[in-house]
Each structure stands twice: as C-alpha cells, then as structure tokens.
Motif scaffolding. Structure first.
Motif, PDB file in Angstrom:
ATOM      1  N   ALA A  21       0.834  -1.209   0.000  1.00  0.00           N
ATOM      2  CA  ALA A  21       0.000   0.000   0.000  1.00  0.00           C
ATOM      3  C   ALA A  21       0.867   1.257   0.000  1.00  0.00           C
ATOM      4  O   ALA A  21       0.543   2.234  -0.685  1.00  0.00           O
ATOM      5  N   VAL A  22       1.957   1.242   0.758  1.00  0.00           N
ATOM      6  CA  VAL A  22       2.875   2.389   0.747  1.00  0.00           C
ATOM      7  C   VAL A  22       3.352   2.635  -0.680  1.00  0.00           C
ATOM      8  O   VAL A  22       3.337   3.775  -1.172  1.00  0.00           O
ATOM      9  N   HIS A  23       3.747   1.571  -1.350  1.00  0.00           N
ATOM     10  CA  HIS A  23       4.265   1.721  -2.709  1.00  0.00           C
ATOM     11  C   HIS A  23       3.170   2.165  -3.688  1.00  0.00           C
ATOM     12  O   HIS A  23       3.394   3.075  -4.501  1.00  0.00           O
ATOM     13  N   GLU A  24       2.004   1.551  -3.612  1.00  0.00           N
ATOM     14  CA  GLU A  24       0.906   1.934  -4.516  1.00  0.00           C
ATOM     15  C   GLU A  24       0.580   3.418  -4.390  1.00  0.00           C
ATOM     16  O   GLU A  24       0.438   4.116  -5.395  1.00  0.00           O
ATOM     17  N   ILE A  25       0.456   3.889  -3.172  1.00  0.00           N
ATOM     18  CA  ILE A  25       0.049   5.278  -2.941  1.00  0.00           C
ATOM     19  C   ILE A  25       1.164   6.252  -3.308  1.00  0.00           C
ATOM     20  O   ILE A  25       0.925   7.262  -3.976  1.00  0.00           O
ATOM     21  N   THR A  31      -0.685  11.315  -6.626  1.00  0.00           N
ATOM     22  CA  THR A  31      -0.511  11.631  -5.210  1.00  0.00           C
ATOM     23  C   THR A  31       0.770  12.409  -4.951  1.00  0.00           C
ATOM     24  O   THR A  31       0.972  12.883  -3.842  1.00  0.00           O
ATOM     25  N   SER A  32       1.613  12.512  -5.948  1.00  0.00           N
ATOM     26  CA  SER A  32       2.921  13.160  -5.779  1.00  0.00           C
ATOM     27  C   SER A  32       3.082  14.405  -6.629  1.00  0.00           C
ATOM     28  O   SER A  32       4.199  14.894  -6.796  1.00  0.00           O
ATOM     29  N   VAL A  33       1.992  14.913  -7.163  1.00  0.00           N
ATOM     30  CA  VAL A  33       2.084  16.050  -8.073  1.00  0.00           C
ATOM     31  C   VAL A  33       2.748  17.261  -7.418  1.00  0.00           C
ATOM     32  O   VAL A  33       3.417  18.037  -8.089  1.00  0.00           O
ATOM     33  N   TYR A  34       2.612  17.404  -6.108  1.00  0.00           N
ATOM     34  CA  TYR A  34       3.201  18.554  -5.417  1.00  0.00           C
ATOM     35  C   TYR A  34       4.506  18.209  -4.706  1.00  0.00           C
ATOM     36  O   TYR A  34       5.092  19.056  -4.063  1.00  0.00           O
ATOM     37  N   HIS A  35       4.954  16.977  -4.800  1.00  0.00           N
ATOM     38  CA  HIS A  35       6.196  16.581  -4.144  1.00  0.00           C
ATOM     39  C   HIS A  35       7.373  16.942  -5.049  1.00  0.00           C
ATOM     40  O   HIS A  35       7.393  16.545  -6.213  1.00  0.00           O
ATOM     41  N   PRO A  36       8.358  17.682  -4.529  1.00  0.00           N
ATOM     42  CA  PRO A  36       9.454  18.154  -5.387  1.00  0.00           C
ATOM     43  C   PRO A  36      10.182  17.052  -6.156  1.00  0.00           C
ATOM     44  O   PRO A  36      10.597  17.261  -7.286  1.00  0.00           O
ATOM     45  N   SER A  37      10.317  15.868  -5.564  1.00  0.00           N
ATOM     46  CA  SER A  37      11.041  14.796  -6.260  1.00  0.00           C
ATOM     47  C   SER A  37      10.114  13.860  -7.021  1.00  0.00           C
ATOM     48  O   SER A  37      10.584  12.884  -7.605  1.00  0.00           O
ATOM     49  N   GLY A  77      -4.975   5.336   3.012  1.00  0.00           N
ATOM     50  CA  GLY A  77      -3.908   6.324   3.015  1.00  0.00           C
ATOM     51  C   GLY A  77      -3.047   6.187   4.251  1.00  0.00           C
ATOM     52  O   GLY A  77      -3.238   5.279   5.068  1.00  0.00           O
ATOM     53  N   PHE A  78      -2.124   7.119   4.377  1.00  0.00           N
ATOM     54  CA  PHE A  78      -1.191   7.136   5.488  1.00  0.00           C
ATOM     55  C   PHE A  78      -1.093   8.555   6.026  1.00  0.00           C
ATOM     56  O   PHE A  78      -1.264   9.524   5.290  1.00  0.00           O
TER      57      PHE A  78
END
Length: 163
Positions: A21-25, A31-37, A77-78
């Motif tokens: 689940a960690v990997h899927e999310i 879900t990462s559109v705003y994450h710099p990396s 989610g987490f």
C-alpha cells in the motif's frame, strides 16, 4: 497511540505488511504532483520509507498510521505525526497522503484532526505544505491549523501551518 478510531476511520500503526500500500500510494503520480522529487519509482524506496516510519514507532512511540475503514483491510492512506526538524526547530510534522479513490470524502481532515488531538501537549505540530498545494492547504485549515510563514523546504517555497 498506536490505534485511534475516528468517526469513520481506524488509524493504526504502520506495519511491515503495509509495504504494498505504501508503494501503490506513493508511486502514483497523482498523489505526488506537489512533491518536489515526484513519485517513488521503485519498491526499495518505498521499503526505505516504511522502515523509517516503523523505526519512529519503535524508537519514539509515535509515527504514521495506516488509515482504513472499520472492518476493511484495504489501506486508504497514510498519515499522522513524526518528529522532524523544520526551519531549525524540533517539531511534530503532520503528514497525510491518500489514494485518489479516497479523495473528496474528508478522510484527510479526519486523520489530521485525530493527529492534532494526539499531538496536543507533546510539542509544536506543524504541516509543511508546498505553496501551490491548495488541496493540502484546505485540509490543514479545515483541521484547525493556520498558516504561520513561508520557508524554502526541499528546494521549493512551502507554507508552514501550525496548530
């Protein structure tokens, strides 16, 4: 508090079996559109992330939860609180990330409010949010946090919300 029940969610300490689940999310570009990396690209990076979260619980008795509906093993989610240094200060960092199918149901606000209750009296609780991440700003505000300042974080301007 390793397990917290809210009106609609069971928030439980992350476990090694939450790796998929960690990997899927975290590998989902949405879900990462705003994450710099950007999104996590490989299972080993997800495993390293989960290992940090597991260590938080083992070493500090506080960490991120897996969010589920009661009686359902599917992780939505987490999130939760994690000790961190932000802008030179030791704080409890509030984090939340949900799979897109869980968006729009208020689950992130529910988790954030639960985390704020748990963190009360344990230290300063902050949420560091990219300045352009308006959905996350709304979650923090609906949970009762307010914008305090903008700092460079992870190489990008980010707003610091405080409880």
């Amino acid at each position: 508090m390793e397990t917290v029940q809210t009106a609609r969610l069971v928030l439980s300490r992350v476990m090694p079996e939450d790796l998929d689940a960690v990997h899927e999310i975290h590998s989902d570009p949405r879900t990462s559109v705003y994450h710099p990396s950007g999104p996590v690209t490989d299972l080993e990076s997800s495993r390293a992330m989960l290992d940090l979260w597991l260590a938080d619980w083992d070493e500090r008795g506080l960490g991120y939860w897996a969010a589920r509906l009661p009686g359902d093993p599917h992780v939505l989610g987490f999130g939760g609180l994690r000790h961190a240094v932000v802008d030179g200060a030791e704080v409890l960092n509030l984090y939340y990330r949900f799979r897109p199918s869980a968006w729009g149901h208020g689950y992130a606000v529910e988790l954030a409010r639960a985390a704020l209750r748990v963190g009360k009296g344990l230290g300063t609780v902050v949420a560091v949010i990219r300045d352009v991440n308006l959905p996350s700003h709304r979650v923090a505000e609906r949970a009762g946090m307010r914008k305090d300042r903008t700092i460079p974080y992870g190489g990008v301007p980010s707003d610091v919300y405080v409880a």
